[in-house]
Motif scaffolding. Structure first.
Motif, PDB file in Angstrom:
ATOM      1  N   ARG A 325      38.853  51.869  39.165  1.00 40.23           N
ATOM      2  CA  ARG A 325      39.163  52.969  40.085  1.00 40.23           C
ATOM      3  C   ARG A 325      38.017  53.175  41.062  1.00 40.23           C
ATOM      4  NH1 ARG A 325      40.646  57.789  35.799  1.00 40.23           N
ATOM      5  NH2 ARG A 325      41.956  56.582  34.379  1.00 40.23           N
ATOM      6  N   THR A 326      38.377  53.615  42.256  1.00 38.97           N
ATOM      7  CA  THR A 326      37.336  53.953  43.233  1.00 38.97           C
ATOM      8  C   THR A 326      36.615  55.236  42.775  1.00 38.97           C
ATOM      9  OG1 THR A 326      39.163  54.879  44.510  1.00 38.97           O
ATOM     10  CG2 THR A 326      38.228  52.798  45.289  1.00 38.97           C
ATOM     11  N   GLY A 338      34.788  49.229  44.173  1.00 36.34           N
ATOM     12  CA  GLY A 338      34.999  49.617  45.560  1.00 36.34           C
ATOM     13  C   GLY A 338      36.432  49.312  45.989  1.00 36.34           C
ATOM     14  N   THR A 339      36.690  49.558  47.261  1.00 30.95           N
ATOM     15  CA  THR A 339      38.004  49.299  47.850  1.00 30.95           C
ATOM     16  C   THR A 339      38.439  47.853  47.563  1.00 30.95           C
ATOM     17  OG1 THR A 339      37.214  50.700  49.648  1.00 30.95           O
ATOM     18  CG2 THR A 339      39.293  49.533  50.019  1.00 30.95           C
ATOM     19  N   ARG A 340      37.541  46.928  47.859  1.00 36.02           N
ATOM     20  CA  ARG A 340      37.868  45.493  47.712  1.00 36.02           C
ATOM     21  C   ARG A 340      38.104  45.116  46.259  1.00 36.02           C
ATOM     22  NH1 ARG A 340      33.708  45.060  51.560  1.00 36.02           N
ATOM     23  NH2 ARG A 340      32.127  44.703  49.976  1.00 36.02           N
ATOM     24  N   GLU A 341      37.275  45.655  45.365  1.00 37.84           N
ATOM     25  CA  GLU A 341      37.389  45.267  43.957  1.00 37.84           C
ATOM     26  C   GLU A 341      38.705  45.790  43.356  1.00 37.84           C
ATOM     27  OE1 GLU A 341      34.489  46.629  45.259  1.00 37.84           O
ATOM     28  OE2 GLU A 341      33.580  44.631  45.419  1.00 37.84           O
ATOM     29  N   VAL A 342      39.074  47.015  43.719  1.00 36.85           N
ATOM     30  CA  VAL A 342      40.338  47.559  43.205  1.00 36.85           C
ATOM     31  C   VAL A 342      41.499  46.714  43.744  1.00 36.85           C
ATOM     32  CG1 VAL A 342      41.913  49.538  43.237  1.00 36.85           C
ATOM     33  CG2 VAL A 342      39.457  49.898  42.879  1.00 36.85           C
ATOM     34  N   GLY A 343      41.447  46.400  45.036  1.00 40.68           N
ATOM     35  CA  GLY A 343      42.507  45.590  45.641  1.00 40.68           C
ATOM     36  C   GLY A 343      42.608  44.222  44.972  1.00 40.68           C
ATOM     37  N   ALA A 344      41.442  43.590  44.766  1.00 42.90           N
ATOM     38  CA  ALA A 344      41.437  42.243  44.176  1.00 42.90           C
ATOM     39  C   ALA A 344      41.981  42.275  42.750  1.00 42.90           C
ATOM     40  CB  ALA A 344      40.014  41.675  44.203  1.00 42.90           C
ATOM     41  N   TRP A 345      41.649  43.333  42.013  1.00 41.04           N
ATOM     42  CA  TRP A 345      42.125  43.458  40.628  1.00 41.04           C
ATOM     43  C   TRP A 345      43.658  43.535  40.608  1.00 41.04           C
ATOM     44  CZ3 TRP A 345      44.905  46.174  37.101  1.00 41.04           C
ATOM     45  CH2 TRP A 345      44.576  46.032  35.742  1.00 41.04           C
ATOM     46  N   ILE A 346      44.190  44.309  41.535  1.00 41.64           N
ATOM     47  CA  ILE A 346      45.653  44.483  41.591  1.00 41.64           C
ATOM     48  C   ILE A 346      46.340  43.173  42.005  1.00 41.64           C
ATOM     49  CG2 ILE A 346      47.476  45.696  42.904  1.00 41.64           C
ATOM     50  CD1 ILE A 346      45.677  48.218  42.640  1.00 41.64           C
ATOM     51  N   VAL A 347      45.734  42.469  42.972  1.00 41.17           N
ATOM     52  CA  VAL A 347      46.287  41.172  43.386  1.00 41.17           C
ATOM     53  C   VAL A 347      46.309  40.219  42.195  1.00 41.17           C
ATOM     54  CG1 VAL A 347      45.749  39.097  44.742  1.00 41.17           C
ATOM     55  CG2 VAL A 347      45.708  41.356  45.838  1.00 41.17           C
ATOM     56  N   ASN A 348      45.233  40.224  41.448  1.00 45.74           N
ATOM     57  CA  ASN A 348      45.123  39.349  40.299  1.00 45.74           C
ATOM     58  C   ASN A 348      46.174  39.697  39.231  1.00 45.74           C
ATOM     59  OD1 ASN A 348      43.639  37.203  39.174  1.00 45.74           O
ATOM     60  ND2 ASN A 348      42.754  38.648  37.700  1.00 45.74           N
TER      61      ASN A 348
END
Ligand code: IPM
Ligand code: MG
Length: 353
Positions: A325-326, A338-348
């Motif tokens: 979570r952010t 961060g924004t990118r890490e949350v996004g990347a986790w969801i993509v994964n």
């Protein structure tokens, strides 16, 4: 399915959350075999700086040509404190709504069980709150006749019967798909425009006998929303009241960074977070991308791609449960994402689902 998406990242944190939305969209399309094509276009302060227009003709054309618009945010503080600014980033958003005929703004208010404690309201009040605000988006004071001098100024709150009827039809169709309870929010005890809303709604209610229609003054609705948010199922209201009530509604969820929205009407629909451009956070990789990512879920659902939408919602819930979570919603002592890490986790998550 082939999808042509116009991407309008805009200002502030817009470009950062936009990227996460696009990545999630691409991952879902890969998984389900959809072909997606993106066209990027400028809007807001970025477009004012580039071409002097917050919603350039070229951007309009790209939107018209697309199946859907994935919009992020507009706004820049350099315009906020200058009442003499000739053109403002927000005008780009209003021009987009008007030119695309986006008269219905759909703003769901939901709670996430693991974030209930983040709401400033008592957990027992907000737990289970789940309603949709249908905000009229191309009429009322926002677009009525205006006058501005140094001594006098006014905005006209005008509505016509057809404008009220079409937004009520949208609201009734949502109510029919949900718990069949529609609350029409107005200020009919004071405003002529509201009395027309109420008259039209009372006449239409008999066409929807399966839906319970009730009426509430906007001041009372503002109070009821925080006293008893579970009362509401679908609420429908004019542009200005909807603007105010949906910010209030976001508090119920605990973070503005969680709420997506859809704007639909006569041409290309637009999907966007309800939050703004948060200029102070620009480039810091701290903005919550979930509202943007959930806007992508609404986009798929609009095209009746229910499984695609559901997968995104599962991925978002899984990220929350896994404490990815952010900062503004992270648990005390939780790891930094961060924004990118949350996004990347969801993509994964989506790739491996
Ligand atoms: C919203 C925003 C906009 C509005 C602004 C940025 C013009 O507050 O989408 O709720 O007032 O409609
Ligand atoms: Mg608003």
């Amino acid at each position: 399915m082939n999808l042509k998406i116009a991407v309008l990242p805009g200002d502030g944190i817009g470009p950062e959350i936009s990227r996460q939305g696009v990545d999630v969209m691409s991952a879902v399309c890969d998984k389900f075999g959809h072909h997606v094509e993106y066209s990027y276009a400028a809007c807001g302060a970025a477009a004012i700086d580039a071409v002097g227009d917050p919603f350039p003709e070229e951007t309009f054309r790209i939107c018209l040509d697309a199946d859907a618009v994935l919009f992020s945010a507009v706004g820049d503080p350099k315009f906020d404190n200058d009442p003499n600014a000739k053109v403002r980033p927000e005008q780009g958003l209003l021009a987009m709504r008007k030119k695309l005929g986006l008269y219905a703004n759909i703003r769901p208010v939901e709670t996430f069980p693991c974030l209930i404690h983040k709401s400033p309201l008592k957990a027992e009040l907000v737990d289970g709150a789940d309603f949709v605000c249908i905000r009229e988006l191309t009429g009322g004071m926002y677009f009525g006749e205006k006058f501005e001098s140094d001594e006098r100024a006014y905005d006209t709150n005008a509505y016509t019967r057809p404008e009220i009827e079409r937004i009520l039809r949208t609201a009734y169709s949502y109510a029919r798909r949900r718990r069949k309870h529609l609350t029409v929010v107005d200020k009919a005890n004071v405003l002529a425009s509201s009395r027309l809303w109420r008259k039209v709604a009372q006449q239409m209610a008999s066409e929807y006998p399966d839906v319970t229609t009730d009426f509430m003054y906007v001041d009372n609705a503002a109070m009821r929303m925080i006293q008893e948010p579970r009362f509401f199922d679908v609420m429908v209201t004019e542009n200005t009241f909807g603007d105010i009530l949906t910010d209030e509604g976001s508090v119920i969820s605990g973070s503005m960074g969680l709420l997506p929205s859809a704007s639909t009407g006569e041409s290309t629909p637009v999907f966007e977070p309800i939050h703004g451009s948060w200029p102070q956070a620009k480039g810091l990789n701290i903005a919550n991308p979930l509202a943007q990512i959930l806007s992508v879920a609404m986009l798929f659902e609009y095209f009746d791609l229910k499984e695609e939408g559901a997968l995104i919602r599962r991925a978002v819930n899984a990220s929350l449960d896994s404490e990815v979570r952010t900062p503004e919603i992270q648990v005390p002592g939780g790891a930094h994402y961060g924004t990118r890490e949350v996004g990347a986790w969801i993509v994964n998550y989506i790739r491996n689902a």
